[in-house]
Design an enzyme around this catalytic site. Sequence first.
Site, PDB file in Angstrom:
ATOM      1  N   HIS A   1      -7.307  -7.227   7.402  1.00 22.78           N
ATOM      2  CA  HIS A   1      -7.066  -6.318   8.518  1.00 22.78           C
ATOM      3  C   HIS A   1      -7.112  -7.087   9.834  1.00 22.78           C
ATOM      4  O   HIS A   1      -8.138  -7.659  10.205  1.00 22.78           O
ATOM      5  CB  HIS A   1      -8.048  -5.147   8.571  1.00 22.78           C
ATOM      6  CG  HIS A   1      -7.345  -3.832   8.719  1.00 22.78           C
ATOM      7  ND1 HIS A   1      -6.758  -3.179   7.649  1.00 22.78           N
ATOM      8  CD2 HIS A   1      -7.087  -3.079   9.803  1.00 22.78           C
ATOM      9  CE1 HIS A   1      -6.192  -2.061   8.073  1.00 22.78           C
ATOM     10  NE2 HIS A   1      -6.363  -1.978   9.382  1.00 22.78           N
TER      11      HIS A   1
ATOM     12  N   GLU B   1      -2.619  -1.732  -3.294  1.00 21.59           N
ATOM     13  CA  GLU B   1      -3.809  -1.065  -2.788  1.00 21.59           C
ATOM     14  C   GLU B   1      -3.529   0.397  -2.507  1.00 21.59           C
ATOM     15  O   GLU B   1      -2.391   0.796  -2.250  1.00 21.59           O
ATOM     16  CB  GLU B   1      -4.356  -1.764  -1.535  1.00 21.59           C
ATOM     17  CG  GLU B   1      -3.364  -2.073  -0.459  1.00 21.59           C
ATOM     18  CD  GLU B   1      -3.997  -2.774   0.730  1.00 21.59           C
ATOM     19  OE1 GLU B   1      -3.917  -2.207   1.842  1.00 21.59           O
ATOM     20  OE2 GLU B   1      -4.559  -3.869   0.565  1.00 21.59           O
TER      21      GLU B   1
ATOM     22  N   HIS C   1       0.870  -1.174   0.000  1.00 14.29           N
ATOM     23  CA  HIS C   1       0.000   0.000   0.000  1.00 14.29           C
ATOM     24  C   HIS C   1       0.905   1.222   0.000  1.00 14.29           C
ATOM     25  O   HIS C   1       1.273   1.733   1.058  1.00 14.29           O
ATOM     26  CB  HIS C   1      -0.904  -0.010   1.231  1.00 14.29           C
ATOM     27  CG  HIS C   1      -1.915   1.091   1.249  1.00 14.29           C
ATOM     28  ND1 HIS C   1      -3.080   1.022   1.975  1.00 14.29           N
ATOM     29  CD2 HIS C   1      -1.953   2.304   0.634  1.00 14.29           C
ATOM     30  CE1 HIS C   1      -3.777   2.135   1.816  1.00 14.29           C
ATOM     31  NE2 HIS C   1      -3.110   2.935   1.007  1.00 14.29           N
TER      32      HIS C   1
END
Length: 248
Positions: free
Chosen positions: A200, A76, A44
């Site tokens: 997550h 992402e 990310h």
Amino acid sequence: MPAKLSVNLNAVALLRNRRDLPWPSVTGLGRIALEAGAHGLTVHPRPDQRHTRFSDLPEIRALIDDEFPDREFNVEGYPTQDFLDLVEATEPEQVTLVPDDPEQPTSDHGWDFVTNVDILHAIVARLRKNGARVSLFCDPDASEEQIVAAKSTGADRIELYTGPYGGAYDDPAKAANELEKLGKTALLANQAGLDVNAGHDLTVANLPALAKSIPNLAEVSIGHGLTADALEYGMAETVRRFVKACGW
């Protein structure tokens, strides 16, 4: 088929960036993860490059292309013009779009698909034209209206935000409640024709119950918990433990 494991390398990059030195090596640990059975790697890259740097992406792309051509690269981020340009230059197999503010320490909520459907539709079309599968970050308790809007963007998948589930590690009743929400949202997504990813605060301990609640779970992206375990068990053994927890 069990969910595939994509190892998020952001925490490794964050540790590296504490010093102006090339270790721990992001690509080196990515290689170890793939050798141990990870199905892909995730990054990310945020605008301030506080963990994954833009320069990491071509190196990870080359690692996968040269040594692990059957694995996937997942990038992402929030779809700014700079992010989209970076993604198009890197050509990941999957792009996961998140609605983060650049200053957020981590992703903590999904898209409002109804409000952003037109914007997302244009971005998804652009990314898919470039050959990427597109996944959209989704709240764990999204309504049917939200899921229908997500499907109408043209995306291939949603990624369920599992932070509340992971945060209930010491509260079995709350964890069960969060699992129920995730299972219902995943079912709505599957019924709408969307595949489901999740990510997550997932751990070896909480993955099996998640997989049971979402039988068609396609992929999990895990960074913080996996990196924490790697400090104790080493990256290779940690990846093997997570792959096993996914059901492989």
